[in-house]
Design a protein around this motif. Structure first.
Motif, PDB file in Angstrom:
ATOM      1  N   SER A   1       0.830  -1.205   0.000  1.00  0.00           N
ATOM      2  CA  SER A   1       0.000   0.000   0.000  1.00  0.00           C
ATOM      3  C   SER A   1       0.863   1.253   0.000  1.00  0.00           C
ATOM      4  O   SER A   1       0.517   2.267  -0.602  1.00  0.00           O
ATOM      5  CB  SER A   1      -0.902   0.038   1.226  1.00  0.00           C
ATOM      6  OG  SER A   1      -1.896  -0.933   1.107  1.00  0.00           O
ATOM      7  N   TRP A   2       1.959   1.164   0.697  1.00  0.00           N
ATOM      8  CA  TRP A   2       2.878   2.294   0.751  1.00  0.00           C
ATOM      9  C   TRP A   2       3.432   2.547  -0.654  1.00  0.00           C
ATOM     10  O   TRP A   2       3.483   3.683  -1.120  1.00  0.00           O
ATOM     11  CB  TRP A   2       4.022   1.974   1.731  1.00  0.00           C
ATOM     12  CG  TRP A   2       4.567   3.193   2.378  1.00  0.00           C
ATOM     13  CD1 TRP A   2       5.574   3.989   1.889  1.00  0.00           C
ATOM     14  CD2 TRP A   2       4.136   3.779   3.606  1.00  0.00           C
ATOM     15  NE1 TRP A   2       5.784   5.021   2.751  1.00  0.00           N
ATOM     16  CE2 TRP A   2       4.923   4.921   3.810  1.00  0.00           C
ATOM     17  CE3 TRP A   2       3.171   3.439   4.547  1.00  0.00           C
ATOM     18  CZ2 TRP A   2       4.770   5.737   4.922  1.00  0.00           C
ATOM     19  CZ3 TRP A   2       3.021   4.255   5.655  1.00  0.00           C
ATOM     20  CH2 TRP A   2       3.814   5.392   5.832  1.00  0.00           C
TER      21      TRP A   2
ATOM     22  N   THR B   1       0.689   0.871 -10.621  1.00  0.00           N
ATOM     23  CA  THR B   1       1.485   2.092 -10.449  1.00  0.00           C
ATOM     24  C   THR B   1       2.248   2.458 -11.731  1.00  0.00           C
ATOM     25  O   THR B   1       2.754   3.558 -11.849  1.00  0.00           O
ATOM     26  CB  THR B   1       2.525   1.922  -9.319  1.00  0.00           C
ATOM     27  OG1 THR B   1       3.283   0.738  -9.585  1.00  0.00           O
ATOM     28  CG2 THR B   1       1.849   1.792  -7.970  1.00  0.00           C
TER      29      THR B   1
ATOM     30  N   MET C   1       2.058   1.673  -3.463  1.00  0.00           N
ATOM     31  CA  MET C   1       1.004   2.166  -4.366  1.00  0.00           C
ATOM     32  C   MET C   1       0.753   3.647  -4.165  1.00  0.00           C
ATOM     33  O   MET C   1       0.414   4.359  -5.091  1.00  0.00           O
ATOM     34  CB  MET C   1      -0.285   1.387  -4.134  1.00  0.00           C
ATOM     35  CG  MET C   1      -0.234   0.061  -4.829  1.00  0.00           C
ATOM     36  SD  MET C   1      -1.867  -0.597  -5.073  1.00  0.00           S
ATOM     37  CE  MET C   1      -2.359  -0.831  -3.383  1.00  0.00           C
ATOM     38  N   GLY C   2       0.928   4.091  -2.937  1.00  0.00           N
ATOM     39  CA  GLY C   2       0.699   5.507  -2.660  1.00  0.00           C
ATOM     40  C   GLY C   2       1.833   6.401  -3.124  1.00  0.00           C
ATOM     41  O   GLY C   2       1.640   7.593  -3.349  1.00  0.00           O
ATOM     42  N   LYS C   3       3.029   5.852  -3.274  1.00  0.00           N
ATOM     43  CA  LYS C   3       4.198   6.705  -3.486  1.00  0.00           C
ATOM     44  C   LYS C   3       4.940   6.484  -4.811  1.00  0.00           C
ATOM     45  O   LYS C   3       5.548   7.418  -5.334  1.00  0.00           O
ATOM     46  CB  LYS C   3       5.212   6.473  -2.357  1.00  0.00           C
ATOM     47  CG  LYS C   3       4.649   6.640  -0.959  1.00  0.00           C
ATOM     48  CD  LYS C   3       4.735   8.078  -0.516  1.00  0.00           C
ATOM     49  CE  LYS C   3       4.114   8.247   0.858  1.00  0.00           C
ATOM     50  NZ  LYS C   3       5.012   8.710   1.866  1.00  0.00           N
ATOM     51  N   ALA C   4       4.969   5.273  -5.303  1.00  0.00           N
ATOM     52  CA  ALA C   4       5.773   5.005  -6.508  1.00  0.00           C
ATOM     53  C   ALA C   4       5.198   5.761  -7.707  1.00  0.00           C
ATOM     54  O   ALA C   4       3.990   5.978  -7.793  1.00  0.00           O
ATOM     55  CB  ALA C   4       5.805   3.507  -6.799  1.00  0.00           C
ATOM     56  N   GLN C   5       6.071   6.164  -8.575  1.00  0.00           N
ATOM     57  CA  GLN C   5       5.670   6.989  -9.723  1.00  0.00           C
ATOM     58  C   GLN C   5       5.877   6.239 -11.034  1.00  0.00           C
ATOM     59  O   GLN C   5       6.660   5.297 -11.106  1.00  0.00           O
ATOM     60  CB  GLN C   5       6.520   8.266  -9.762  1.00  0.00           C
ATOM     61  CG  GLN C   5       6.414   9.122  -8.511  1.00  0.00           C
ATOM     62  CD  GLN C   5       5.042   9.744  -8.365  1.00  0.00           C
ATOM     63  OE1 GLN C   5       4.468  10.241  -9.328  1.00  0.00           O
ATOM     64  NE2 GLN C   5       4.506   9.693  -7.157  1.00  0.00           N
TER      65      GLN C   5
END
Lengths: 146, 110
Positions: free
Chosen positions: B34-35, B62, B37-41
Motif C-alpha cells: 500500500s505504501w 502504479t 502504491m501511494g508513493k511510486a511513480q
C-alpha cells in the motif's frame, strides 16, 4: 476527460466479483477497470487514482470481509466506484481512517499488506469518499473521481 | 534510458523483460504494497524484497518501469508468470536493498 460522441443518458456500468480469502485474484477488478477507463479515453492520472484506490478496496475485502463486489459507474463528469461486502463491518471508521492503523494478521503482513494504508490511500486518491459500515452487516464504500 | 539499458549497465539479472523499451526515470524502494502504491511513480525502478504475485498487480497499477528484486531474492513462479503475461519488467540483484538503491540513485543522477 474523454470526448463523448453523444451525451449519455445513463452511466456506463461495470460490475466485478471479488473472491474472498484469495489474494491471487485480488487486483483483477482494478486491472480491468483500468483497461476499461483507458479504452474510454480517460486521463492517465485519473485512471491511476481509480485503479490504486480500487485495489486497496479489493485487498480490504479479501483480508477482512471474505470478498464482495466492485461496481464502477462512468459518465462524462465522473467515475464512481462502489465496493460492497457483507463482512464484519468496521467498528471505528475514524480509527480505520488513520494512516498506520491496522487489524491485519501477521500472515497478511507477510504478503506485504496490512500497513494500515488502505482507507487512507482511498481517501487520498478519491475526490470524495463515503464509508457506510455496520458491524455484523457489512461495509459499502463509495468513491468519486473527477 | 530504457529498462533494457538500465539492466545491462547496472548488471541486473533480467528474470523477464516483456517491455524492454520503457524509460526508467526514477526509483522507489519499499515492501509494504500500500505504501508503494501511494508513493511510486510512473517510470520508477521499484526496489523490493517482496516476491509474491501481488507485486505484479502493484507494478501494473502504479506503472513503474520495472521491479528490481534485491538481496538475491527470486520471484515466485506465480509472479514470474504474471509479470510475463501482463508486461511487468522483473529484474534482480545480489546487492542489499540499501546498496542497490545507492547504486541506482547515483546512476540516475549521473
Amino acid at each position: 476527460m474523454p470526448v463523448w460522441g453523444a451525451r449519455m443518458s445513463e452511466p456506463v456500468r461495470f460490475l466485478w466479483q471479488v473472491d474472498g480469502d484469495d489474494f491471487s485474484s485480488a487486483g483483477e477488478a482494478s486491472v480491468l477497470a483500468k483497461r476499461s477507463l483507458r479504452e474510454l479515453g480517460f486521463d492517465a492520472e485519473l485512471i491511476r487514482r481509480v485503479a490504486v484506490a480500487m485495489y486497496e478496496g479489493e485487498i480490504n475485502m479479501v483480508i477482512h470481509a471474505h470478498g464482495g463486489e466492485a461496481e464502477m459507474l462512468v459518465d462524462e463528469d465522473a467515475v464512481r466506484v462502489i465496493l460492497r461486502d457483507v463482512g464484519p463491518g468496521i467498528p471505528d471508521v475514524e480509527l480505520a481512517m488513520q494512516a498506520g492503523y491496522s487489524t491485519a494478521t501477521d500472515s497478511v503482513r507477510a504478503l506485504g499488506f496490512g500497513a494500515g494504508m488502505g482507507l487512507p490511500n482511498m481517501k487520498r486518491f478519491a475526490d470524495e469518499l463515503v464509508v457506510d459500515s455496520r458491524v455484523g452487516e457489512g461495509t459499502t464504500i463509495e468513491m468519486t473521481f473527477r | 534510458m530504457t529498462v533494457s539499458e538500465f539492466a545491462e549497465k547496472l548488471s541486473l539479472h533480467p528474470f523477464c523483460l516483456p517491455v524492454p523499451g520503457i524509460n526508467v526515470s526514477g526509483g522507489y524502494a519499499g515492501d509494504l504494497l500500500s505504501w508503494v502504491m501511494g508513493k511510486a511513480q510512473w517510470g520508477d525502478a521499484w526496489v523490493t524484497i517482496m516476491s509474491n504475485r501481488n507485486v505484479a498487480a502493484v507494478a501494473q497499477l502504479t506503472e513503474v518501469a520495472c521491479v528490481v528484486l534485491a538481496e538475491n531474492v527470486r520471484p515466485d513462479a506465480d509472479l514470474l508468470a504474471l509479470a510475463q503475461e501482463h508486461g511487468v519488467n522483473l529484474l534482480g540483484s545480489g546487492l542489499s536493498a540499501f546498496a542497490l538503491c545507492g547504486v541506482i540513485a547515483e546512476f540516475l543522477r549521473g
